[in-house]
Write a protein that holds these residues in place. Structure first.
Motif, PDB file in Angstrom:
ATOM      1  N   UNK A  12       0.820  -1.205   0.000  1.00 31.18           N
ATOM      2  CA  UNK A  12       0.000   0.000   0.000  1.00 31.18           C
ATOM      3  C   UNK A  12       0.862   1.266   0.000  1.00 31.18           C
ATOM      4  N   UNK A  13       1.831   1.313   0.903  1.00 29.85           N
ATOM      5  CA  UNK A  13       2.678   2.498   1.048  1.00 29.85           C
ATOM      6  C   UNK A  13       3.516   2.737  -0.210  1.00 29.85           C
ATOM      7  N   UNK A  14       4.125   1.681  -0.741  1.00 30.83           N
ATOM      8  CA  UNK A  14       4.974   1.834  -1.923  1.00 30.83           C
ATOM      9  C   UNK A  14       4.143   2.283  -3.119  1.00 30.83           C
ATOM     10  N   UNK A  15       2.972   1.684  -3.296  1.00 30.66           N
ATOM     11  CA  UNK A  15       2.090   2.093  -4.391  1.00 30.66           C
ATOM     12  C   UNK A  15       1.716   3.564  -4.256  1.00 30.66           C
ATOM     13  N   UNK A  16       1.376   3.957  -3.050  1.00 31.27           N
ATOM     14  CA  UNK A  16       0.959   5.330  -2.778  1.00 31.27           C
ATOM     15  C   UNK A  16       2.053   6.328  -3.153  1.00 31.27           C
ATOM     16  N   UNK A  25      -6.021  21.909 -12.003  1.00 31.80           N
ATOM     17  CA  UNK A  25      -4.782  21.826 -11.251  1.00 31.80           C
ATOM     18  C   UNK A  25      -4.543  20.361 -10.908  1.00 31.80           C
ATOM     19  N   UNK A  26      -3.296  19.929 -10.846  1.00 35.97           N
ATOM     20  CA  UNK A  26      -2.964  18.506 -10.820  1.00 35.97           C
ATOM     21  C   UNK A  26      -3.659  17.711  -9.723  1.00 35.97           C
ATOM     22  N   UNK A  27      -3.908  18.318  -8.568  1.00 42.09           N
ATOM     23  CA  UNK A  27      -4.483  17.562  -7.453  1.00 42.09           C
ATOM     24  C   UNK A  27      -5.956  17.225  -7.665  1.00 42.09           C
ATOM     25  N   UNK A  28      -6.683  18.034  -8.431  1.00 47.05           N
ATOM     26  CA  UNK A  28      -8.120  17.817  -8.558  1.00 47.05           C
ATOM     27  C   UNK A  28      -8.479  16.527  -9.294  1.00 47.05           C
ATOM     28  N   UNK A  29      -7.778  16.163 -10.388  1.00 50.05           N
ATOM     29  CA  UNK A  29      -8.057  14.845 -10.969  1.00 50.05           C
ATOM     30  C   UNK A  29      -7.794  13.712  -9.976  1.00 50.05           C
ATOM     31  N   UNK A  30      -6.810  13.905  -9.093  1.00 52.46           N
ATOM     32  CA  UNK A  30      -6.524  12.893  -8.069  1.00 52.46           C
ATOM     33  C   UNK A  30      -7.690  12.776  -7.097  1.00 52.46           C
ATOM     34  N   UNK A  81      -4.756  13.308  -0.900  1.00 55.41           N
ATOM     35  CA  UNK A  81      -4.192  14.105   0.193  1.00 55.41           C
ATOM     36  C   UNK A  81      -2.739  14.447  -0.124  1.00 55.41           C
ATOM     37  N   UNK A  82      -1.948  13.449  -0.547  1.00 52.72           N
ATOM     38  CA  UNK A  82      -0.556  13.700  -0.918  1.00 52.72           C
ATOM     39  C   UNK A  82      -0.474  14.567  -2.167  1.00 52.72           C
TER      40      UNK A  82
END
Length: 294
Positions: free
Chosen positions: A7-11, A89-94, A253-254
């Motif tokens: 999970x962490x590595x994928x994130x 802005x890049x975060x919104x698609x995320x 969040x990241x």
């Protein structure tokens, strides 16, 4: 490898990609960049498989499933998200991609006859409320003159395509498909389908020789594609598509933090209120027992 490590590595492989994609936009058409990204990833994996003398012979039926997987997860998914990044802005698609956890569990019910629980439906509803709050201005003041709406729609299409790809992979797992060869062929087919789309559009196959373009392409191809998908799909194998989609919940969040640092994103009230609601909804979906699909 344990689930937490996967999970962490994928994130951390995936979260920066929403910002890194920005360096792919400009001189080279976004669809051409998607083609380059997965062609490079496929070639690297094939070289590895040949070096390891792995079996690369599969039936026509298996290749058709490779094709469908590749079209969903390594072509249309990224075509839609690269295009959405030209409007948002890049975060919104995320943030929009975080709804993949809801789509995955509903998809498991539709494709594998697994009925969603009341908790799932409640979490999905809360998650949608979070999305509506974040994008309330765009939703309730819809205007084709505002490119934000286009970006939002494209991100939703990209998320649905990704979720469908997850369902195809779950089906392939149930039929004992080997992960790494599946990735190689699927990324190759996905890249070729994207190339076909560019040619139908009449897009010129350009390449940018700047450091920023090449470096971002290398990151997206190697870290954001090969490693991220190996770890993510391993996680999906172990916990199911629904829970694996939790990566998409934490990722915004990241991504928002990265946008805050590098793109001077200002956290408006809608975002501050809507994001926690979205995360609460997704956590409700995840925080339940999910029986493995057979």
């Amino acid at each position: 490898m344990n689930n937490f490590f996967l999970f962490i590595v994928t994130l951390f492989c995936w979260s920066p990609t929403w910002y890194v994609i920005k360096f792919q936009l400009g001189y080279v058409d976004p669809l051409v960049s998607v083609f380059y990204r997965f062609l490079i990833a496929a070639i690297v994996i094939f070289v590895y498989l040949i070096y390891k003398k792995k079996n690369l012979k599969f039936s026509l039926n298996q290749h058709l499933w490779f094709l469908l997987f590749g079209v969903c997860l390594y072509s249309l998914n990224y075509v839609f998200f690269y295009l959405s990044n030209t409007y948002l802005i890049s975060a919104f698609p995320a943030v929009v991609f975080s709804t993949v956890v809801i789509m995955n569990i509903l998809g498991e019910g539709f494709y594998f006859k697994k009925k969603p629980s009341l908790k799932t439906l409640l979490g999905a509803t809360i998650g949608m409320i979070g999305i509506i709050i974040i994008f309330n201005d765009e939703i309730f003041n819809f205007s084709f003159a505002n490119g934000t709406h286009v970006g939002l729609f494209l991100a939703l299409l990209g998320t649905f395509s990704a979720s469908t790809g997850n369902m195809v992979h779950q089906r392939n797992l149930n039929n004992n498909f080997s992960l790494i060869p599946t990735l190689a062929y699927s990324m190759l087919y996905g890249s070729l389908v994207t190339l076909l789309i560019t040619q139908i559009k009449g897009t010129e196959l350009l390449f940018e020789y700047s450091f920023s373009y090449i470096a971002s392409l290398a990151y997206l191809s190697i870290i954001g594609s090969i490693f991220a998908f190996i770890f993510y799909l391993r996680l999906l194998e172990k916990v199911g598509a629904g829970r694996a989609g939790y990566v998409g919940v934490v990722m915004p969040v990241l991504a928002l933090l990265i946008s805050t640092i590098f793109e001077n994103l200002e956290w408006q009230q809608d975002l501050i209120i809507g994001l926690p609601i979205l995360i609460i909804g997704a956590v409700l979906v995840i925080n339940q027992k999910i029986k493995p699909i057979k």
